[in-house]
Design a protein around this motif. Structure first.
Motif, PDB file in Angstrom:
ATOM      1  N   ALA A 378       0.829  -1.198   0.000  1.00 54.56           N
ATOM      2  CA  ALA A 378       0.000   0.000   0.000  1.00 54.56           C
ATOM      3  C   ALA A 378       0.871   1.258   0.000  1.00 54.56           C
ATOM      4  O   ALA A 378       0.553   2.256  -0.670  1.00 54.56           O
ATOM      5  CB  ALA A 378      -0.915  -0.020   1.219  1.00 54.56           C
ATOM      6  N   ILE A 379       2.011   1.217   0.732  1.00 55.99           N
ATOM      7  CA  ILE A 379       2.914   2.383   0.741  1.00 55.99           C
ATOM      8  C   ILE A 379       3.505   2.601  -0.656  1.00 55.99           C
ATOM      9  O   ILE A 379       3.546   3.741  -1.179  1.00 55.99           O
ATOM     10  CB  ILE A 379       4.025   2.170   1.784  1.00 55.99           C
ATOM     11  CG1 ILE A 379       3.409   2.191   3.222  1.00 55.99           C
ATOM     12  CG2 ILE A 379       5.102   3.235   1.665  1.00 55.99           C
ATOM     13  CD1 ILE A 379       4.395   1.766   4.301  1.00 55.99           C
ATOM     14  N   ASN A 380       3.936   1.489  -1.282  1.00 54.30           N
ATOM     15  CA  ASN A 380       4.488   1.601  -2.632  1.00 54.30           C
ATOM     16  C   ASN A 380       3.450   2.121  -3.611  1.00 54.30           C
ATOM     17  O   ASN A 380       3.723   2.950  -4.501  1.00 54.30           O
ATOM     18  CB  ASN A 380       5.002   0.236  -3.106  1.00 54.30           C
ATOM     19  CG  ASN A 380       6.238  -0.204  -2.306  1.00 54.30           C
ATOM     20  OD1 ASN A 380       7.019   0.643  -1.837  1.00 54.30           O
ATOM     21  ND2 ASN A 380       6.434  -1.484  -2.150  1.00 54.30           N
ATOM     22  N   ALA A 381       2.166   1.651  -3.428  1.00 57.43           N
ATOM     23  CA  ALA A 381       1.108   2.100  -4.327  1.00 57.43           C
ATOM     24  C   ALA A 381       0.838   3.579  -4.134  1.00 57.43           C
ATOM     25  O   ALA A 381       0.573   4.329  -5.098  1.00 57.43           O
ATOM     26  CB  ALA A 381      -0.157   1.287  -4.067  1.00 57.43           C
ATOM     27  N   THR A 382       0.974   4.042  -2.880  1.00 49.99           N
ATOM     28  CA  THR A 382       0.730   5.469  -2.615  1.00 49.99           C
ATOM     29  C   THR A 382       1.799   6.311  -3.262  1.00 49.99           C
ATOM     30  O   THR A 382       1.535   7.378  -3.854  1.00 49.99           O
ATOM     31  CB  THR A 382       0.706   5.722  -1.094  1.00 49.99           C
ATOM     32  OG1 THR A 382      -0.309   4.874  -0.514  1.00 49.99           O
ATOM     33  CG2 THR A 382       0.396   7.149  -0.767  1.00 49.99           C
ATOM     34  N   VAL A 383       3.023   5.810  -3.161  1.00 50.86           N
ATOM     35  CA  VAL A 383       4.140   6.555  -3.792  1.00 50.86           C
ATOM     36  C   VAL A 383       3.940   6.614  -5.285  1.00 50.86           C
ATOM     37  O   VAL A 383       4.127   7.671  -5.928  1.00 50.86           O
ATOM     38  CB  VAL A 383       5.479   5.893  -3.414  1.00 50.86           C
ATOM     39  CG1 VAL A 383       6.615   6.522  -4.197  1.00 50.86           C
ATOM     40  CG2 VAL A 383       5.726   6.002  -1.901  1.00 50.86           C
ATOM     41  N   GLU A 384       3.571   5.495  -5.903  1.00 47.95           N
ATOM     42  CA  GLU A 384       3.379   5.461  -7.350  1.00 47.95           C
ATOM     43  C   GLU A 384       2.214   6.356  -7.745  1.00 47.95           C
ATOM     44  O   GLU A 384       2.252   7.029  -8.797  1.00 47.95           O
ATOM     45  CB  GLU A 384       3.110   4.027  -7.808  1.00 47.95           C
ATOM     46  CG  GLU A 384       4.330   3.113  -7.708  1.00 47.95           C
ATOM     47  CD  GLU A 384       5.467   3.552  -8.603  1.00 47.95           C
ATOM     48  OE1 GLU A 384       5.190   4.112  -9.690  1.00 47.95           O
ATOM     49  OE2 GLU A 384       6.630   3.327  -8.212  1.00 47.95           O
ATOM     50  N   ALA A 385       1.167   6.420  -6.888  1.00 53.26           N
ATOM     51  CA  ALA A 385       0.023   7.275  -7.198  1.00 53.26           C
ATOM     52  C   ALA A 385       0.422   8.734  -7.160  1.00 53.26           C
ATOM     53  O   ALA A 385      -0.045   9.550  -7.979  1.00 53.26           O
ATOM     54  CB  ALA A 385      -1.104   7.001  -6.209  1.00 53.26           C
ATOM     55  N   VAL A 386       1.299   9.102  -6.241  1.00 49.33           N
ATOM     56  CA  VAL A 386       1.749  10.489  -6.162  1.00 49.33           C
ATOM     57  C   VAL A 386       2.542  10.830  -7.427  1.00 49.33           C
ATOM     58  O   VAL A 386       2.446  11.942  -7.969  1.00 49.33           O
ATOM     59  CB  VAL A 386       2.583  10.707  -4.879  1.00 49.33           C
ATOM     60  CG1 VAL A 386       3.251  12.064  -4.903  1.00 49.33           C
ATOM     61  CG2 VAL A 386       1.676  10.550  -3.648  1.00 49.33           C
ATOM     62  N   ARG A 387       3.342   9.896  -7.929  1.00 49.82           N
ATOM     63  CA  ARG A 387       4.134  10.133  -9.112  1.00 49.82           C
ATOM     64  C   ARG A 387       3.272  10.346 -10.355  1.00 49.82           C
ATOM     65  O   ARG A 387       3.627  11.146 -11.243  1.00 49.82           O
ATOM     66  CB  ARG A 387       5.079   8.945  -9.387  1.00 49.82           C
ATOM     67  CG  ARG A 387       6.236   8.879  -8.396  1.00 49.82           C
ATOM     68  CD  ARG A 387       7.083   7.661  -8.708  1.00 49.82           C
ATOM     69  NE  ARG A 387       8.220   7.547  -7.755  1.00 49.82           N
ATOM     70  CZ  ARG A 387       9.091   6.561  -7.787  1.00 49.82           C
ATOM     71  NH1 ARG A 387       9.004   5.614  -8.717  1.00 49.82           N
ATOM     72  NH2 ARG A 387      10.087   6.525  -6.910  1.00 49.82           N
ATOM     73  N   THR A 388       2.191   9.654 -10.414  1.00 54.22           N
ATOM     74  CA  THR A 388       1.322   9.745 -11.606  1.00 54.22           C
ATOM     75  C   THR A 388       0.504  11.008 -11.611  1.00 54.22           C
ATOM     76  O   THR A 388      -0.126  11.340 -12.615  1.00 54.22           O
ATOM     77  CB  THR A 388       0.397   8.547 -11.689  1.00 54.22           C
ATOM     78  OG1 THR A 388      -0.376   8.474 -10.488  1.00 54.22           O
ATOM     79  CG2 THR A 388       1.180   7.262 -11.906  1.00 54.22           C
ATOM     80  N   GLY A 389       0.419  11.745 -10.524  1.00 55.35           N
ATOM     81  CA  GLY A 389      -0.307  13.011 -10.499  1.00 55.35           C
ATOM     82  C   GLY A 389      -1.800  12.815 -10.321  1.00 55.35           C
ATOM     83  O   GLY A 389      -2.238  11.974  -9.537  1.00 55.35           O
TER      84      GLY A 389
END
Length: 525
Positions: A378-389
């Motif tokens: 979930a932490i990794n998914a949150t980071v990736e979501a922040v990157r995608t804007g």
């Protein structure tokens, strides 16, 4: 002639003469009484019932004749005429009852001839009566009970030749015929009544003759009884005087010798009886003393039997209590065995529960690891979501929610582990307690087995005591019964001895009385 007869012949002759006199007086009385009873029976069974039946017939005829005279009265209403006819029916029934009662009574030839003459007149009167009833029926059919008043009314109304007038004329003619027939019946009634009264008078004459004969028989009976009352006693007195003189002289000499013999014999018997009385009294005293001793021995034996019976009963009760104790110990053994099995089953279940608890702990650890991995993802998914804007904002929200759920799962797994650790500790303590309880049950079972053996030994010993007590009781009871039989026999002997002594005393008294009577008879002779 009397001197040549012995005493028995004289006595028999005297009694025969007295019996003949009594028989003659009794025969005269019986004959007179029999004749009197026959006359009374004739009065009660023949004359009086005949008179009663004939008077009943005459009374019925009179009622019929009176009712017939009422029928020719044109002033009567229909109800009154019907009442008169009803009276005639009752009177006819009374006449039938009278004839039925009279015809079964015996009659003499003279009375029978008068009765036949009465029947002749009575049948003529009956035929005329039937003719009158037929005319009355025709008259009542016209429906006019007072023809004269109807005729007068029709003449006044000018209906002299009307059909109603013709009916009134017919009714008037029938009423006249009824009047004529009533006159004829009146003549026949007088003849019939005279014949009936003639038969009644014949029965009265027979009753008077029977009464007069009964009076004559009664007078003859009184005379015969008076003669028997005077001649009989005088004859008996004379015979008594003659026979007493003829019998007393020969008896005088014979009685003196017999009385002297009785006096001598009674004196000797009295002396012998006195000696026997003393012996009998001594025997009765000895038997009485023996009976008293046996009574005391019987009472002692009964008391011993009662005590033996009480000891037997107590031993039986103790034996029953020992048997009950053995049963209780046996039940306790069964319960302990069952409890041991149940404790073993509990230990097995606790071990099984411990194994299942370990499996649950493993599953919980696995869930905790999965929650950690999910959290990392979930932490990794949150980071990736922040990157995608902007395009990854929705995915970031989902990842945040998944992370929150993973944290909750991790916390729940930690709580479950804590609970499982508590359960493991409790299970370990339960296993230890179960082992201690099993050891305690094994020790108690051994003690119970020892107690059961002791109870069996006690029961066997008490059973031996019961058998011995029962044998003692039976022996004591047999002794008591034997002593009671001896006491009963001694009582019979005592009673016999007492009765013997009493009988001897009575014999002595009777002998003394006989001696006195003989002496008195000697003085009289």
């Amino acid at each position: 002639m009397l001197r040549k007869m012995n005493l028995q012949t004289r006595l028999i002759g005297a009694f025969l003469i007295m019996g003949l006199l009594v028989f003659l007086v009794a025969w005269v009385g019986w004959n007179s009484t029999s004749n009197l009873s026959q006359h009374i029976e004739t009065l009660g069974n023949n004359n009086l019932p005949s008179i009663e039946a004939l008077l009943k017939i005459n009374e019925g005829q009179t009622q019929i004749e009176s009712s017939e005279r009422a029928l020719i009265n044109s002033a009567l209403s229909q109800a009154e005429r019907q009442e008169a006819l009803n009276r005639m029916d009752k009177a006819w029934q009374q006449i039938k009852d009278g004839f039925k009662a009279y015809e079964v009574i015996p009659r003499i030839s003279e009375e029978d001839a008068l009765y036949k003459q009465m029947l002749k007149y009575w049948e003529e009167w009956q035929q005329e009566d039937k003719a009158l009833l037929r005319l009355n029926q025709e008259f009542e059919k016209q429906g006019i009970l007072n023809p004269l008043s109807v005729q007068i009314r029709l003449i006044k109304e000018g209906k002299s030749k009307s059909p109603e007038m013709e009916t009134a004329n017919i009714a008037s003619n029938l009423l006249n015929k009824l009047s004529q027939q009533a006159k004829v019946i009146r003549v026949k009634f007088i003849y019939s009544e005279k014949a009936t009264l003639a038969v009644v008078e014949s029965n009265r004459k027979q009753a008077d003759d029977a009464y007069q004969t009964a009076q004559n028989d009664s007078k003859n009976t009184q005379i015969a009884v008076f003669l028997g009352m005077t001649v009989g006693p005088l004859t008996a007195i004379l015979l008594g005087i003659v026979l007493s003189i003829a019998i007393a002289k020969p008896l005088d000499k014979a009685l003196k010798g017999i009385i002297n013999m009785i006096v001598s014999s009674s004196t000797e018997i009295a002396a012998t009886i006195e000696q026997q009385e003393r012996i009998a009294v001594e025997q009765a005293a000895s038997v009485n003393q023996t009976t008293t001793t046996m009574d005391e021995l019987g009472a002692s034996s009964r008391q011993s039997a009662m005590q033996a019976e009480s000891a037997l009963e107590n031993a039986s009760n103790v034996l029953n209590m020992a048997a009950e104790g053995s049963k209780v110990v046996h039940k306790t053994q069964q319960v302990m065995l069952s409890l041991t099995e149940k404790v073993g089953a509990i230990a097995d279940q606790v071990l099984h529960l411990s194994q299942q608890t370990n499996q649950i702990a493993n599953i919980t650890n696995l869930v905790s690891d999965l929650a950690n991995q999910t959290n990392m993802l979930a932490i990794n998914a949150t980071v990736e979501a922040v990157r995608t804007g902007e395009q990854g904002k929705g995915f970031g929200v989902v990842a945040t929610e998944i992370r929150r759920l993973a944290d909750q799962s991790k916390k729940s797994s930690a709580q479950i582990n804590d609970l499982i650790n508590g359960i493991k500790n409790s299970i370990n303590k339960t296993v230890m307690v179960t082992d201690e309880g099993k050891k305690t049950l094994d020790n108690s079972l051994k003690l119970t087995e020892g107690t059961a053996d002791n109870f069996n030994n006690v029961a066997n010993a008490i059973n031996s005591v019961v058998v011995s007590s029962q044998q003692i009781y039976l022996n004591t009871k047999q002794q008591a019964i034997a002593i009671e039989q001896v006491v009963e026999a001694m009582n019979v002997l005592n009673k016999g001895a007492t009765e013997t002594a009493s009988g001897i005393t009575q014999s002595r008294i009777g002998t003394q009385t006989l001696n006195k009577a003989a002496l008195n008879l000697t003085s009289l002779v």
